[in-house]
Design a protein around this motif. Structure first.
Motif, PDB file in Angstrom:
ATOM      1  N   GLU A  73       0.820  -1.222   0.000  1.00 13.82           N
ATOM      2  CA  GLU A  73       0.000   0.000   0.000  1.00 13.82           C
ATOM      3  C   GLU A  73       0.852   1.270   0.000  1.00 13.82           C
ATOM      4  O   GLU A  73       0.322   2.364  -0.107  1.00 13.82           O
ATOM      5  CB  GLU A  73      -0.944   0.010   1.205  1.00 13.82           C
ATOM      6  CG  GLU A  73      -0.252   0.205   2.532  1.00 13.82           C
ATOM      7  CD  GLU A  73      -1.216   0.352   3.696  1.00 13.82           C
ATOM      8  OE1 GLU A  73      -0.802   0.962   4.695  1.00 13.82           O
ATOM      9  OE2 GLU A  73      -2.353  -0.119   3.615  1.00 13.82           O
ATOM     10  N   ARG A  74       2.156   1.121   0.094  1.00 13.35           N
ATOM     11  CA  ARG A  74       3.051   2.276   0.140  1.00 13.35           C
ATOM     12  C   ARG A  74       3.489   2.688  -1.257  1.00 13.35           C
ATOM     13  O   ARG A  74       3.704   1.845  -2.125  1.00 13.35           O
ATOM     14  CB  ARG A  74       4.267   1.959   0.992  1.00 13.35           C
ATOM     15  CG  ARG A  74       3.914   1.732   2.435  1.00 13.35           C
ATOM     16  CD  ARG A  74       5.170   1.396   3.239  1.00 13.35           C
ATOM     17  NE  ARG A  74       4.790   0.947   4.557  1.00 13.35           N
ATOM     18  CZ  ARG A  74       4.696  -0.323   4.912  1.00 13.35           C
ATOM     19  NH1 ARG A  74       4.957  -1.273   4.045  1.00 13.35           N
ATOM     20  NH2 ARG A  74       4.340  -0.646   6.134  1.00 13.35           N
ATOM     21  N   ILE A  75       3.644   3.989  -1.433  1.00 13.72           N
ATOM     22  CA  ILE A  75       4.158   4.536  -2.690  1.00 13.72           C
ATOM     23  C   ILE A  75       5.579   5.001  -2.412  1.00 13.72           C
ATOM     24  O   ILE A  75       5.821   5.803  -1.501  1.00 13.72           O
ATOM     25  CB  ILE A  75       3.278   5.688  -3.191  1.00 13.72           C
ATOM     26  CG1 ILE A  75       1.856   5.182  -3.422  1.00 13.72           C
ATOM     27  CG2 ILE A  75       3.867   6.297  -4.459  1.00 13.72           C
ATOM     28  CD1 ILE A  75       0.813   6.260  -3.527  1.00 13.72           C
ATOM     29  N   VAL A  76       6.521   4.483  -3.186  1.00 14.49           N
ATOM     30  CA  VAL A  76       7.937   4.771  -2.987  1.00 14.49           C
ATOM     31  C   VAL A  76       8.395   5.702  -4.094  1.00 14.49           C
ATOM     32  O   VAL A  76       8.251   5.408  -5.278  1.00 14.49           O
ATOM     33  CB  VAL A  76       8.756   3.462  -3.017  1.00 14.49           C
ATOM     34  CG1 VAL A  76      10.237   3.756  -2.812  1.00 14.49           C
ATOM     35  CG2 VAL A  76       8.236   2.482  -1.967  1.00 14.49           C
ATOM     36  N   VAL A  77       8.962   6.853  -3.679  1.00 11.92           N
ATOM     37  CA  VAL A  77       9.411   7.859  -4.641  1.00 11.92           C
ATOM     38  C   VAL A  77      10.897   8.128  -4.388  1.00 11.92           C
ATOM     39  O   VAL A  77      11.270   8.628  -3.330  1.00 11.92           O
ATOM     40  CB  VAL A  77       8.606   9.168  -4.509  1.00 11.92           C
ATOM     41  CG1 VAL A  77       9.089  10.192  -5.535  1.00 11.92           C
ATOM     42  CG2 VAL A  77       7.111   8.910  -4.667  1.00 11.92           C
ATOM     43  N   ASP A  78      11.726   7.762  -5.364  1.00 11.43           N
ATOM     44  CA  ASP A  78      13.133   8.131  -5.320  1.00 11.43           C
ATOM     45  C   ASP A  78      13.243   9.524  -5.924  1.00 11.43           C
ATOM     46  O   ASP A  78      12.602   9.823  -6.944  1.00 11.43           O
ATOM     47  CB  ASP A  78      13.985   7.147  -6.108  1.00 11.43           C
ATOM     48  CG  ASP A  78      14.057   5.779  -5.449  1.00 11.43           C
ATOM     49  OD1 ASP A  78      13.803   5.688  -4.226  1.00 11.43           O
ATOM     50  OD2 ASP A  78      14.373   4.805  -6.159  1.00 11.43           O
ATOM     51  N   PHE A  94       5.503   6.944   1.021  1.00  4.90           N
ATOM     52  CA  PHE A  94       4.227   7.536   1.390  1.00  4.90           C
ATOM     53  C   PHE A  94       3.186   6.459   1.656  1.00  4.90           C
ATOM     54  O   PHE A  94       3.106   5.473   0.919  1.00  4.90           O
ATOM     55  CB  PHE A  94       3.686   8.414   0.258  1.00  4.90           C
ATOM     56  CG  PHE A  94       4.509   9.634  -0.039  1.00  4.90           C
ATOM     57  CD1 PHE A  94       4.231  10.837   0.597  1.00  4.90           C
ATOM     58  CD2 PHE A  94       5.543   9.593  -0.963  1.00  4.90           C
ATOM     59  CE1 PHE A  94       4.964  11.979   0.320  1.00  4.90           C
ATOM     60  CE2 PHE A  94       6.281  10.728  -1.259  1.00  4.90           C
ATOM     61  CZ  PHE A  94       5.998  11.919  -0.608  1.00  4.90           C
ATOM     62  N   THR A  95       2.382   6.683   2.677  1.00  3.00           N
ATOM     63  CA  THR A  95       1.162   5.919   2.894  1.00  3.00           C
ATOM     64  C   THR A  95       0.030   6.931   2.791  1.00  3.00           C
ATOM     65  O   THR A  95       0.026   7.934   3.518  1.00  3.00           O
ATOM     66  CB  THR A  95       1.147   5.236   4.277  1.00  3.00           C
ATOM     67  OG1 THR A  95       2.318   4.418   4.390  1.00  3.00           O
ATOM     68  CG2 THR A  95      -0.094   4.377   4.446  1.00  3.00           C
ATOM     69  N   VAL A  96      -0.886   6.703   1.866  1.00  5.18           N
ATOM     70  CA  VAL A  96      -1.961   7.659   1.642  1.00  5.18           C
ATOM     71  C   VAL A  96      -3.300   7.058   2.054  1.00  5.18           C
ATOM     72  O   VAL A  96      -3.474   5.848   2.100  1.00  5.18           O
ATOM     73  CB  VAL A  96      -2.014   8.151   0.177  1.00  5.18           C
ATOM     74  CG1 VAL A  96      -0.737   8.873  -0.197  1.00  5.18           C
ATOM     75  CG2 VAL A  96      -2.268   7.014  -0.785  1.00  5.18           C
ATOM     76  N   ASP A  97      -4.211   7.960   2.341  1.00  4.26           N
ATOM     77  CA  ASP A  97      -5.580   7.590   2.692  1.00  4.26           C
ATOM     78  C   ASP A  97      -6.480   8.553   1.926  1.00  4.26           C
ATOM     79  O   ASP A  97      -6.674   9.689   2.363  1.00  4.26           O
ATOM     80  CB  ASP A  97      -5.774   7.712   4.207  1.00  4.26           C
ATOM     81  CG  ASP A  97      -7.141   7.240   4.658  1.00  4.26           C
ATOM     82  OD1 ASP A  97      -7.879   6.658   3.841  1.00  4.26           O
ATOM     83  OD2 ASP A  97      -7.471   7.460   5.838  1.00  4.26           O
ATOM     84  N   GLY A  98      -6.953   8.118   0.767  1.00  6.61           N
ATOM     85  CA  GLY A  98      -7.738   9.019  -0.081  1.00  6.61           C
ATOM     86  C   GLY A  98      -6.847  10.141  -0.591  1.00  6.61           C
ATOM     87  O   GLY A  98      -5.815   9.897  -1.215  1.00  6.61           O
TER      88      GLY A  98
END
Length: 109
Positions: A73-78, A94-98
């Motif tokens: 569920e995590r978005i990884v941004v280099d 990032f962990t997002v909720d909506g």
């Protein structure tokens, strides 16, 4: 090289940071949002605001994403990160909720 596409709301968050809009950037975190900056945690709006003024948006920070991926569920941004506080390659998880960022972890590359 074309910058990778960022998912919402991270795309709007990065745009706010890069234009120096601290208020909009902070608003992406809910009242109980979390920033974990290399192991130091800032929880809640007041703590994130103070941290950002010192080390993030207030330090004239600029993110240049180079890679985007997912880890569950995590978005990884280099990204390349430049600021008056610290500059260098970093990884933002990032962990997002909506349309809110629940947590942003800044870790080594």
């Amino acid at each position: 090289m074309t910058a990778p596409a960022l998912p919402s709301p991270i795309d709007a968050f990065v745009a706010a940071v890069n234009r120096g809009d601290a208020e909009t950037a902070r608003a992406f975190f809910g009242r109980d949002g979390v920033v974990d900056d290399w192991g130091t945690r800032y929880v809640g709006a007041a703590a994130i605001t103070q941290w950002s003024a010192r080390e993030f948006v207030g330090a004239k920070g600029r993110l240049t994403p180079t890679r985007v991926g997912r880890d569950g569920e995590r978005i990884v941004v280099d990204t390349g990160w430049t600021s008056s506080f610290y500059s260098g390659d970093s990884r933002f998880v990032f962990t997002v909720d909506g349309q809110r960022i629940r947590e942003m972890r800044i870790v080594g590359h």
